[in-house]
Design a protein around this motif. Structure first.
Motif, PDB file in Angstrom:
ATOM      1  N   UNK A 118      36.899   7.330   3.856  1.00 25.07           N
ATOM      2  CA  UNK A 118      36.310   8.728   4.579  1.00 25.07           C
ATOM      3  C   UNK A 118      36.269   9.354   3.219  1.00 25.07           C
ATOM      4  N   UNK A 119      36.802   9.475   2.215  1.00 27.76           N
ATOM      5  CA  UNK A 119      36.641   9.969   1.266  1.00 27.76           C
ATOM      6  C   UNK A 119      35.975   9.128   0.086  1.00 27.76           C
ATOM      7  N   UNK A 120      35.595   8.123   0.144  1.00 28.25           N
ATOM      8  CA  UNK A 120      34.575   7.026  -0.430  1.00 28.25           C
ATOM      9  C   UNK A 120      33.313   7.109  -0.451  1.00 28.25           C
ATOM     10  N   UNK A 121      33.028   6.723   1.202  1.00 25.73           N
ATOM     11  CA  UNK A 121      31.342   6.528   1.744  1.00 25.73           C
ATOM     12  C   UNK A 121      30.798   7.579   1.882  1.00 25.73           C
ATOM     13  N   UNK A 122      30.188   7.963   1.228  1.00 28.49           N
ATOM     14  CA  UNK A 122      28.726   8.654   1.099  1.00 28.49           C
ATOM     15  C   UNK A 122      27.711   8.981   1.858  1.00 28.49           C
ATOM     16  N   UNK A 123      27.782   7.735   2.235  1.00 27.83           N
ATOM     17  CA  UNK A 123      26.635   7.998   3.397  1.00 27.83           C
ATOM     18  C   UNK A 123      26.186   5.946   3.493  1.00 27.83           C
ATOM     19  N   UNK A 171      20.082   5.840   8.069  1.00 29.34           N
ATOM     20  CA  UNK A 171      20.983   6.096   7.419  1.00 29.34           C
ATOM     21  C   UNK A 171      21.906   7.164   7.670  1.00 29.34           C
ATOM     22  N   UNK A 172      22.824   7.040   7.758  1.00 31.97           N
ATOM     23  CA  UNK A 172      24.013   7.873   8.255  1.00 31.97           C
ATOM     24  C   UNK A 172      24.833   8.615   6.503  1.00 31.97           C
ATOM     25  N   UNK A 173      24.874   9.920   7.048  1.00 35.06           N
ATOM     26  CA  UNK A 173      25.120  11.066   5.520  1.00 35.06           C
ATOM     27  C   UNK A 173      26.590  11.711   5.923  1.00 35.06           C
ATOM     28  N   UNK A 174      27.146  11.069   4.583  1.00 32.89           N
ATOM     29  CA  UNK A 174      28.705  12.426   5.086  1.00 32.89           C
ATOM     30  C   UNK A 174      28.841  13.154   4.910  1.00 32.89           C
ATOM     31  N   UNK A 175      28.159  13.922   5.208  1.00 35.09           N
ATOM     32  CA  UNK A 175      28.026  16.141   5.145  1.00 35.09           C
ATOM     33  C   UNK A 175      29.480  16.141   4.274  1.00 35.09           C
ATOM     34  N   UNK A 178      25.094  19.719   0.314  1.00 31.57           N
ATOM     35  CA  UNK A 178      23.599  20.355   1.581  1.00 31.57           C
ATOM     36  C   UNK A 178      22.216  19.845   1.752  1.00 31.57           C
ATOM     37  N   UNK A 179      22.336  20.564  -0.349  1.00 30.44           N
ATOM     38  CA  UNK A 179      20.292  20.033  -0.831  1.00 30.44           C
ATOM     39  C   UNK A 179      20.591  18.774  -1.166  1.00 30.44           C
ATOM     40  N   UNK A 191      16.982  17.335   0.811  1.00 30.13           N
ATOM     41  CA  UNK A 191      15.698  16.037   0.058  1.00 30.13           C
ATOM     42  C   UNK A 191      16.033  14.826   0.843  1.00 30.13           C
ATOM     43  N   UNK A 192      16.916  14.527   1.332  1.00 37.37           N
ATOM     44  CA  UNK A 192      16.976  12.863   1.726  1.00 37.37           C
ATOM     45  C   UNK A 192      16.539  12.924   3.314  1.00 37.37           C
ATOM     46  N   UNK A 193      16.774  13.961   3.389  1.00 38.47           N
ATOM     47  CA  UNK A 193      16.248  13.480   5.009  1.00 38.47           C
ATOM     48  C   UNK A 193      14.555  13.878   5.623  1.00 38.47           C
TER      49      UNK A 193
END
Length: 365
Positions: free
Chosen positions: A253-258, A298-302, A307-308, A312-314
């Motif tokens: 959870x502290x590493x996987x950004x997406x 894609x799943x993003x770890x918000x 947020x910016x 952009x990704x979405x």
């Protein structure tokens, strides 16, 4: 005698035409089950492997609810005919008439079985064989990996990304290229170094590869292997990672950004409904659904991604849904060759056979 002879000829012609017409009509009608649907799934690995097979297990559970049918399954079936054939035939003898496979290496055996059992519908993930009652399917993972690459490119501090891949097959190479192309959209001079483990599921080799990449300066690790090991290594080394198959922030959870993730039921549920409805016509080239169609996303770890960057990704995800092509010309390979000319889009056959890398990819076998 002549009249009788001509009558015989006419009768023969009529019968021949009738047979041809029946064949044409049968082809037009497509495949139809001869009994009530009973579904079984053949799983490549343990259903709780954390990656590829678990994504199918989670889809299986959702499909049972959506279809109001129980789906039987067997786990840990290796990619060879001697292992695949017995469980499939046991299911068929027990009355199961829709068989779902989950491995590239099932392709040839599923083709053989589909010919042997023409009244059974076969579906196989990441397969390469198709027929009147067999359809292979896969998703355009280069698109979801492209989006993950955008996150990695935005968040890298060293400008060096690492990628742990299973085998240098087209379906892995296109994810590596997509990842790098997405990263360069955010950071034009970023590089991606890929190491292949030679196995889809080998945590020991995955750990060694991820550690070597981070020792070489990579601060974000992408992957196309079946376990969350690269993400775990990234967290241990206080770096970041992008997962594959499922949302791997569950493990790091502290590493996987997406993560590039699968929702197989988004494809399989409507496809099985087509089979049940009758006159099912498998695509002779297999099914290759996109982000728009739903099975890959894609799943993003918000909690980790600004947020910016998420916006952009979405926005780019929506562009893909609206028809944007990633592999569109002009595009050169890493060695300077023109692989896609201006105004052209890479066709599906060329995607499957991809054996080249885009600029910025450094491949290590």
């Amino acid at each position: 005698m002549k009249i009788k002879s001509w009558l015989g000829v006419i009768a023969t012609v009529v019968v021949a035409i009738g047979s041809m017409t029946s064949a044409v009509f049968a082809e037009e009608r497509g495949f139809t089950l001869k009994a009530k649907p009973r579904i079984a799934m053949i799983m490549f690995a343990d259903k709780k492997d954390g990656g590829w097979t678990q994504a199918f297990e989670e889809a299986r559970v959702r499909m049972e609810k959506a279809l109001d049918l129980k789906i039987a399954y067997v786990e840990n079936v290796p990619e060879n005919a001697a292992a695949i054939t017995p469980p499939v035939e046991r299911f068929i003898k027990a009355g199961y008439n829709i068989i779902i496979g989950t491995a590239f290496g099932y392709s040839d055996t599923f083709l053989t079985l589909s010919k042997k059992y023409p009244d059974v519908a076969f579906l196989n993930a990441s397969g390469t064989t198709n027929g009147p009652n067999l359809q292979s399917f896969y998703g355009r993972t280069y698109a979801s990996q492209y989006l993950c690459g955008m996150v990695a490119g935005a968040m890298t501090k060293t400008g060096k990304l690492g990628f742990v891949g299973a085998n240098p097959f087209g379906v892995v190479i296109w994810t590596v290229n997509g990842f790098e192309m997405g990263a360069r959209l955010m950071k034009p001079d970023v590089t991606t170094t890929v190491i292949y483990t030679g196995a889809w599921n080998d945590p020991v080799k995955e750990r060694a590869a991820a550690q070597a990449l981070m020792d070489g300066g990579a601060d974000i690790i992408g992957q196309h292997v079946d376990t969350p090991t690269p993400q775990i290594v990234a967290q241990e080394r206080k770096g970041f990672g992008t997962g594959h198959h499922r949302d791997l922030s569950e493990f790091a959870s502290k590493a996987t950004v997406c993560s590039s993730i699968w929702f197989w039921d988004r494809y399989l549920t409507p496809e099985i409904k087509k089979i049940i409805a009758g006159n099912w016509k498998p695509n002779p080239h297999g099914a290759f659904p996109s982000v728009k169609d739903g099975p890959t996303d894609i799943a993003i770890n918000k909690k980790l991604v600004p947020e910016d960057v998420v916006k952009k990704v979405m926005a780019e995800r929506q562009a893909l849904i609206d028809g944007k092509e990633i592999y569109a010309g002009p595009l050169k390979s890493a060695d300077g060759k023109d692989v896609i000319t201006d105004g052209k889009v890479l066709d599906d056959g060329s995607l499957w056979k991809m054996d080249w890398y885009v600029p910025g990819v450094i491949a290590q076998r």
